[in-house]
Design a protein around this motif. Structure first.
Motif, PDB file in Angstrom:
ATOM      1  N   ARG A  33       0.820  -1.214   0.000  1.00  0.00           N
ATOM      2  CA  ARG A  33       0.000   0.000   0.000  1.00  0.00           C
ATOM      3  C   ARG A  33       0.857   1.270   0.000  1.00  0.00           C
ATOM      4  O   ARG A  33       0.361   2.344  -0.316  1.00  0.00           O
ATOM      5  N   LEU A  34       2.132   1.136   0.356  1.00  0.00           N
ATOM      6  CA  LEU A  34       3.041   2.278   0.296  1.00  0.00           C
ATOM      7  C   LEU A  34       3.330   2.680  -1.142  1.00  0.00           C
ATOM      8  O   LEU A  34       3.502   3.839  -1.442  1.00  0.00           O
ATOM      9  N   GLY A  35       3.433   1.707  -2.000  1.00  0.00           N
ATOM     10  CA  GLY A  35       3.835   1.941  -3.385  1.00  0.00           C
ATOM     11  C   GLY A  35       5.238   1.402  -3.598  1.00  0.00           C
ATOM     12  O   GLY A  35       6.066   1.367  -2.688  1.00  0.00           O
ATOM     13  N   ASP A  36       5.511   0.973  -4.817  1.00  0.00           N
ATOM     14  CA  ASP A  36       6.763   0.304  -5.119  1.00  0.00           C
ATOM     15  C   ASP A  36       7.987   1.199  -4.911  1.00  0.00           C
ATOM     16  O   ASP A  36       9.012   0.750  -4.409  1.00  0.00           O
ATOM     17  N   ILE A  53      10.858  -9.236   3.510  1.00  0.00           N
ATOM     18  CA  ILE A  53       9.600  -9.240   2.762  1.00  0.00           C
ATOM     19  C   ILE A  53       9.758  -8.469   1.453  1.00  0.00           C
ATOM     20  O   ILE A  53       9.255  -8.880   0.412  1.00  0.00           O
ATOM     21  N   GLY A  54      10.484  -7.360   1.485  1.00  0.00           N
ATOM     22  CA  GLY A  54      10.708  -6.558   0.285  1.00  0.00           C
ATOM     23  C   GLY A  54      11.550  -7.246  -0.767  1.00  0.00           C
ATOM     24  O   GLY A  54      11.550  -6.846  -1.926  1.00  0.00           O
ATOM     25  N   ARG A  55      12.272  -8.281  -0.393  1.00  0.00           N
ATOM     26  CA  ARG A  55      13.086  -9.042  -1.350  1.00  0.00           C
ATOM     27  C   ARG A  55      12.369 -10.279  -1.874  1.00  0.00           C
ATOM     28  O   ARG A  55      12.894 -10.991  -2.720  1.00  0.00           O
ATOM     29  N   ASP A  56      11.189 -10.541  -1.387  1.00  0.00           N
ATOM     30  CA  ASP A  56      10.427 -11.717  -1.806  1.00  0.00           C
ATOM     31  C   ASP A  56       9.908 -11.503  -3.238  1.00  0.00           C
ATOM     32  O   ASP A  56       9.235 -10.510  -3.512  1.00  0.00           O
ATOM     33  N   PRO A  57      10.220 -12.393  -4.164  1.00  0.00           N
ATOM     34  CA  PRO A  57       9.752 -12.240  -5.547  1.00  0.00           C
ATOM     35  C   PRO A  57       8.233 -12.062  -5.659  1.00  0.00           C
ATOM     36  O   PRO A  57       7.752 -11.400  -6.588  1.00  0.00           O
ATOM     37  N   ALA A  58       7.461 -12.615  -4.737  1.00  0.00           N
ATOM     38  CA  ALA A  58       6.006 -12.471  -4.782  1.00  0.00           C
ATOM     39  C   ALA A  58       5.584 -11.000  -4.662  1.00  0.00           C
ATOM     40  O   ALA A  58       4.522 -10.616  -5.158  1.00  0.00           O
ATOM     41  N   MET A  59       6.410 -10.185  -4.018  1.00  0.00           N
ATOM     42  CA  MET A  59       6.096  -8.746  -3.889  1.00  0.00           C
ATOM     43  C   MET A  59       6.200  -8.034  -5.240  1.00  0.00           C
ATOM     44  O   MET A  59       5.654  -6.947  -5.413  1.00  0.00           O
ATOM     45  N   TRP A  60       6.918  -8.623  -6.176  1.00  0.00           N
ATOM     46  CA  TRP A  60       7.246  -7.936  -7.421  1.00  0.00           C
ATOM     47  C   TRP A  60       6.660  -8.606  -8.653  1.00  0.00           C
ATOM     48  O   TRP A  60       7.168  -8.446  -9.748  1.00  0.00           O
ATOM     49  N   LYS A  61       5.568  -9.347  -8.483  1.00  0.00           N
ATOM     50  CA  LYS A  61       4.883  -9.933  -9.641  1.00  0.00           C
ATOM     51  C   LYS A  61       4.225  -8.841 -10.472  1.00  0.00           C
ATOM     52  O   LYS A  61       4.125  -8.944 -11.683  1.00  0.00           O
ATOM     53  N   VAL A  62       3.741  -7.800  -9.801  1.00  0.00           N
ATOM     54  CA  VAL A  62       3.148  -6.640 -10.460  1.00  0.00           C
ATOM     55  C   VAL A  62       3.920  -5.416  -9.981  1.00  0.00           C
ATOM     56  O   VAL A  62       4.022  -5.171  -8.779  1.00  0.00           O
ATOM     57  N   LEU A  88      14.331  -8.174  -8.537  1.00  0.00           N
ATOM     58  CA  LEU A  88      13.747  -8.804  -7.353  1.00  0.00           C
ATOM     59  C   LEU A  88      12.609  -9.759  -7.704  1.00  0.00           C
ATOM     60  O   LEU A  88      12.313 -10.676  -6.949  1.00  0.00           O
ATOM     61  N   SER A  89      11.961  -9.533  -8.849  1.00  0.00           N
ATOM     62  CA  SER A  89      10.855 -10.405  -9.254  1.00  0.00           C
ATOM     63  C   SER A  89      11.336 -11.817  -9.592  1.00  0.00           C
ATOM     64  O   SER A  89      10.522 -12.738  -9.648  1.00  0.00           O
TER      65      SER A  89
END
Length: 114
Positions: A33-36, A53-62, A88-89
Motif C-alpha cells: 500500500r506504500l507503493g513500489d 519481505i521486500g526481497r520476496d519475488p512475490a512482492m514484485w509480480k506486479v 527482485l521479481s
C-alpha cells in the motif's frame, strides 16, 4: 516505588501488539500500500523483517513505478529502482506499469527476464 505514569506506560507497552508478529502475507499487503518506489527507497531500510519481505519475488509480480504525489520534490532514480524491482521479481513478473520516465532501451532487459 514507580510513579503512576511509569506504571501506566509499562501497562500500555505490555498491551501493545507486536507488529513484527504479523504473518508475512499481511505485512506484505501493508507494505504494498506504500507503493513500489517507497518500498524500494525507504521501507526495506526500516528493519530486517521488512527487508526480507521486500526481497520476496512475490512482492514484485506486479510492478507500478511512479513517484508518489507527496514525493515529487525528491530525486528518485526511477530507472534504477525499476531495474531493481524487475531483478527482485526473479522471473515472476506478470505486469509492469511505468509512468512518465525512461526509454525503451532503458527497459529492454525487462522483456528478456524468464
Amino acid at each position: 516505588m514507580a510513579s503512576t505514569s511509569t506504571v501506566k506506560r509499562l501497562r500500555e507497552a505490555e498491551e501493545s501488539p507486536n507488529w513484527l508478529e504479523l504473518p508475512d502475507e499481511l505485512m506484505a499487503n501493508i507494505l504494498k500500500r506504500l507503493g513500489d518506489v517507497e518500498i524500494l527507497n525507504s521501507a526495506v531500510k526500516v528493519c530486517t523483517t521488512w527487508r526480507r519481505i521486500g526481497r520476496d519475488p512475490a512482492m514484485w509480480k506486479v510492478i507500478n513505478m511512479h513517484i508518489p504525489a507527496r514525493a515529487w520534490n525528491t530525486n528518485y532514480d526511477l530507472v534504477a529502482l525499476t531495474k531493481q524491482a524487475v531483478h527482485l521479481s526473479s522471473g515472476e513478473l506478470i505486469d509492469i506499469s511505468l509512468e512518465g520516465f525512461g526509454t525503451d532501451d532503458d527497459f529492454q532487459h525487462c522483456l528478456t527476464i524468464k
